[in-house]
Design a protein around this motif. Structure first.
Motif, short mmCIF file in Angstrom:
data_model
loop_
_atom_site.label_atom_id
_atom_site.label_comp_id
_atom_site.label_asym_id
_atom_site.label_seq_id
_atom_site.Cartn_x
_atom_site.Cartn_y
_atom_site.Cartn_z
N LEU A 158 57.33 -21.06 -0.57
CA LEU A 158 58.54 -20.31 -0.26
C LEU A 158 59.77 -21.21 -0.30
O LEU A 158 60.82 -20.85 -0.84
CB LEU A 158 58.44 -19.65 1.11
CG LEU A 158 57.47 -18.48 1.23
CD1 LEU A 158 57.25 -18.13 2.69
CD2 LEU A 158 58.00 -17.28 0.46
N ALA A 159 59.64 -22.41 0.26
CA ALA A 159 60.77 -23.34 0.34
C ALA A 159 61.21 -23.83 -1.03
O ALA A 159 62.41 -24.04 -1.25
CB ALA A 159 60.41 -24.53 1.23
N CYS A 160 60.28 -23.97 -1.95
CA CYS A 160 60.65 -24.47 -3.28
C CYS A 160 60.96 -23.34 -4.25
O CYS A 160 61.38 -23.59 -5.39
CB CYS A 160 59.57 -25.39 -3.83
SG CYS A 160 58.06 -24.56 -4.34
N TYR A 169 62.31 -28.89 12.85
CA TYR A 169 61.00 -28.48 12.34
C TYR A 169 60.79 -29.07 10.96
O TYR A 169 61.74 -29.22 10.19
CB TYR A 169 60.91 -26.94 12.24
CG TYR A 169 60.99 -26.24 13.55
CD1 TYR A 169 59.84 -25.97 14.29
CD2 TYR A 169 62.21 -25.84 14.08
CE1 TYR A 169 59.92 -25.33 15.51
CE2 TYR A 169 62.29 -25.20 15.31
CZ TYR A 169 61.14 -24.95 16.01
OH TYR A 169 61.21 -24.31 17.22
N ASP A 170 59.53 -29.39 10.68
CA ASP A 170 59.15 -29.74 9.32
C ASP A 170 58.27 -28.61 8.78
O ASP A 170 58.08 -27.59 9.46
CB ASP A 170 58.44 -31.10 9.27
CG ASP A 170 57.21 -31.16 10.15
OD1 ASP A 170 56.79 -30.11 10.70
OD2 ASP A 170 56.64 -32.25 10.28
N LEU A 171 57.76 -28.76 7.56
CA LEU A 171 56.95 -27.69 6.99
C LEU A 171 55.75 -27.34 7.86
O LEU A 171 55.43 -26.17 8.03
CB LEU A 171 56.48 -28.07 5.58
CG LEU A 171 57.52 -28.02 4.48
CD1 LEU A 171 56.92 -28.52 3.17
CD2 LEU A 171 58.08 -26.63 4.31
N SER A 172 55.11 -28.36 8.42
CA SER A 172 53.94 -28.07 9.25
C SER A 172 54.33 -27.36 10.54
O SER A 172 53.59 -26.50 11.03
CB SER A 172 53.15 -29.35 9.55
OG SER A 172 53.94 -30.27 10.27
N GLY A 173 55.51 -27.66 11.09
CA GLY A 173 55.98 -26.96 12.28
C GLY A 173 56.29 -25.50 12.00
O GLY A 173 55.98 -24.63 12.80
N ILE A 174 56.91 -25.25 10.85
CA ILE A 174 57.20 -23.87 10.47
C ILE A 174 55.89 -23.12 10.24
O ILE A 174 55.74 -21.98 10.67
CB ILE A 174 58.09 -23.83 9.20
CG1 ILE A 174 59.46 -24.45 9.50
CG2 ILE A 174 58.26 -22.39 8.70
CD1 ILE A 174 60.34 -24.66 8.28
N ASP A 210 52.14 -19.16 11.92
CA ASP A 210 50.69 -18.96 11.76
C ASP A 210 50.35 -18.68 10.30
O ASP A 210 49.66 -17.71 9.97
CB ASP A 210 50.20 -17.83 12.68
CG ASP A 210 48.69 -17.81 12.81
OD1 ASP A 210 48.07 -18.88 12.69
OD2 ASP A 210 48.13 -16.72 13.02
N THR A 211 50.89 -19.54 9.43
CA THR A 211 50.76 -19.40 7.99
C THR A 211 50.36 -20.76 7.42
O THR A 211 50.84 -21.79 7.91
CB THR A 211 52.11 -18.97 7.38
OG1 THR A 211 52.54 -17.78 8.02
CG2 THR A 211 52.03 -18.73 5.90
N PHE A 228 56.70 -8.99 4.95
CA PHE A 228 57.73 -8.67 5.93
C PHE A 228 57.48 -9.41 7.24
O PHE A 228 58.41 -9.96 7.85
CB PHE A 228 57.79 -7.16 6.18
CG PHE A 228 58.79 -6.78 7.21
CD1 PHE A 228 60.14 -6.78 6.92
CD2 PHE A 228 58.39 -6.43 8.49
CE1 PHE A 228 61.08 -6.45 7.88
CE2 PHE A 228 59.32 -6.09 9.45
CZ PHE A 228 60.67 -6.10 9.15
N LEU A 229 56.23 -9.45 7.68
CA LEU A 229 55.88 -10.13 8.93
C LEU A 229 56.23 -11.61 8.87
O LEU A 229 56.82 -12.16 9.80
CB LEU A 229 54.39 -9.94 9.26
CG LEU A 229 53.90 -10.58 10.54
CD1 LEU A 229 54.62 -10.01 11.75
CD2 LEU A 229 52.40 -10.38 10.68
N LEU A 230 55.91 -12.27 7.77
CA LEU A 230 56.23 -13.69 7.63
C LEU A 230 57.74 -13.89 7.59
O LEU A 230 58.27 -14.80 8.24
CB LEU A 230 55.57 -14.26 6.37
CG LEU A 230 55.88 -15.73 6.07
CD1 LEU A 230 55.50 -16.63 7.23
CD2 LEU A 230 55.15 -16.15 4.79
#
Length: 82
Positions: free
Chosen positions: A39-41, A20-25, A30-31, A49-51
């Motif tokens: 979040l990644a950086c 997965y890349d960022l767009s796949g995640i 659905d974010t 919580f849902l995310l």
């Protein structure tokens, strides 16, 4: 959350699998992609919580062997303790 960087580490581990890349995640969760990037950086350390749950679900799909190893270690320790 006890570990403020947990979701960041999980996202980066998902990215390291190259599945997965960022767009796949972003699509799976659905974010918006910029939220996943933050979040990644480490710019955002307070995901909902849902995310968080969706990201952990995706991590379980991307790294099933890791979760199997964890389950086996828990079983082994429970067996030794009994």
């Amino acid at each position: 959350m006890l570990e403020t960087n947990l979701i960041r580490f999980i996202i980066n581990d998902i990215l390291s699998t190259k599945e997965y890349d960022l767009s796949g995640i972003a699509l799976y969760t659905d974010t918006p992609e910029d939220v996943i990037y933050d979040l990644a950086c480490g710019c955002n350390i307070n995901p909902t919580f849902l995310l968080s749950r969706k990201i952990i679900e995706l991590h379980r799909m991307a790294r099933p062997n890791l979760y199997q190893e964890i389950a086996n270690k828990i079983k082994q320790r429970l067996f030794i303790a009994a």
